[in-house]
Design an enzyme around this catalytic site. Structure first.
Site, PDB file in Angstrom:
ATOM      1  N   LYS A   9     -59.768  29.022   6.303  1.00 42.91           N
ATOM      2  CA  LYS A   9     -60.516  28.769   5.075  1.00 42.91           C
ATOM      3  C   LYS A   9     -59.558  28.449   3.927  1.00 42.91           C
ATOM      4  CE  LYS A   9     -63.662  31.049   1.838  1.00 42.91           C
ATOM      5  NZ  LYS A   9     -62.794  30.729   0.667  1.00 42.91           N
ATOM      6  N   LYS A  14     -52.936  29.730   4.287  1.00 40.12           N
ATOM      7  CA  LYS A  14     -52.591  28.916   5.460  1.00 40.12           C
ATOM      8  C   LYS A  14     -51.314  28.112   5.225  1.00 40.12           C
ATOM      9  CE  LYS A  14     -55.653  25.871   5.893  1.00 40.12           C
ATOM     10  NZ  LYS A  14     -54.901  24.931   5.009  1.00 40.12           N
ATOM     11  N   LYS A  40     -55.583  18.094  -0.953  1.00 41.02           N
ATOM     12  CA  LYS A  40     -54.759  18.504  -2.098  1.00 41.02           C
ATOM     13  C   LYS A  40     -53.314  18.088  -1.926  1.00 41.02           C
ATOM     14  CE  LYS A  40     -55.435  22.947  -2.202  1.00 41.02           C
ATOM     15  NZ  LYS A  40     -56.110  23.122  -0.908  1.00 41.02           N
ATOM     16  N   ASP A 127     -62.590  24.911   6.301  1.00 40.56           N
ATOM     17  CA  ASP A 127     -63.903  25.255   5.770  1.00 40.56           C
ATOM     18  C   ASP A 127     -65.015  24.477   6.465  1.00 40.56           C
ATOM     19  OD1 ASP A 127     -61.785  25.615   3.567  1.00 40.56           O
ATOM     20  OD2 ASP A 127     -63.475  26.781   2.800  1.00 40.56           O
TER      21      ASP A 127
END
Length: 254
Positions: A9, A14, A40, A127
């Protein structure tokens, strides 16, 4: 060459975990390539210390196919080859399709052949496990998938969804689930919740990481814990996790 995909998530730690594992493996003498598959484009920032780097999708948008492999990669700590897939122009396009385009472009440009890494680590947002976000699970990409979670309900829910996706692909020769990495957030009954998740999906917790201010301190310096605080207890935790992945995946030095 072994290819690993790490899912989890958003905000679960991560990228921090993957970057520290990459740095630890590099210190052990392995040739590592880390590919950020998050729009990102910040997966590798603590490895190369350059802030943002040019992403594969930016190159495709600006130059079509008129660019070299060297334009897509950036060398980071310990010689880790850093790549960021990038994302679409805000408000336009699909992030999942962008990952597909980026990974196909890396293969087309011969990235794996040119750099001959011992291990490739895909850092993938977990996600939503559909479309391009499932690309690293597919045949020809990752051999093993590892899922990072805490005991927080949304993190566990995302981890369970990733396991379901892998189970749905098991008859297609896709990547298999290598195990769960528990990144502690010190929530109530955290160990028990994650152990229950592992049991439910037929897997096991293969590594645990302590919640530590050392991680934040390293991020403030724009570095991995391995580089900034190599003698710390947290650095040793990342080294232990890296050694566990070596054993599970059979990673060998070239």
């Amino acid at each position: 060459m072994v290819k690993i995909a790490v899912y989890g998530k958003g905000g679960i730690g991560k990228s921090t975990t993957v970057s520290n594992v990459s740095a630890a493996l590099a210190d052990m003498g392995y040739k590592v390539m880390q590919i950020g598959c998050d729009p990102k484009a910040d997966s590798t920032s603590s490895l190369h210390g350059k802030g943002s780097i040019t992403t594969v999708l930016e190159l495709v948008r600006e130059h079509k196919n008129d660019f070299a492999l060297e334009d897509m990669v950036h060398e980071g700590y310990g010689g880790v080859i850093c790549v960021e897939a990038g994302g679409p122009t805000p408000g336009l396009g699909c992030a999942g399709r962008g990952i597909i385009a980026a990974l196909e472009k890396l293969k087309e440009k011969g990235a794996y052949t040119a750099y001959k890494p011992d291990v490739v680590i895909y850092d993938v947002l977990g996600d939503v496990v559909c479309g391009g976000f499932s690309m690293p699970m597919r045949g020809g990409y990752a051999d093993k998938v590892f899922v990072i979670t805490s005991g927080e309900n949304m993190a566990i829910h995302a981890a369970a969804n990733i396991a379901v996706a892998l189970d749905g692909f098991k008859d297609r020769g896709y990547a298999s689930l290598g195990g769960i990495i528990l990144n502690h957030r010190d929530v109530r009954d955290e160990d028990a919740k994650v152990a229950e998740l592992a049991s439910d999906i037929g897997s096991e917790v293969i590594g645990e990481l302590t919640r530590s201010e050392t991680v934040t301190d390293a991020e403030d310096l724009g570095k991995t814990v391995i580089e900034a605080f190599p003698e710390s207890a947290m650095a040793e935790e990342y080294r232990t996790l890296a050694k566990k992945l070596i054993g599970i995946c059979g990673i060998e030095r070239s």
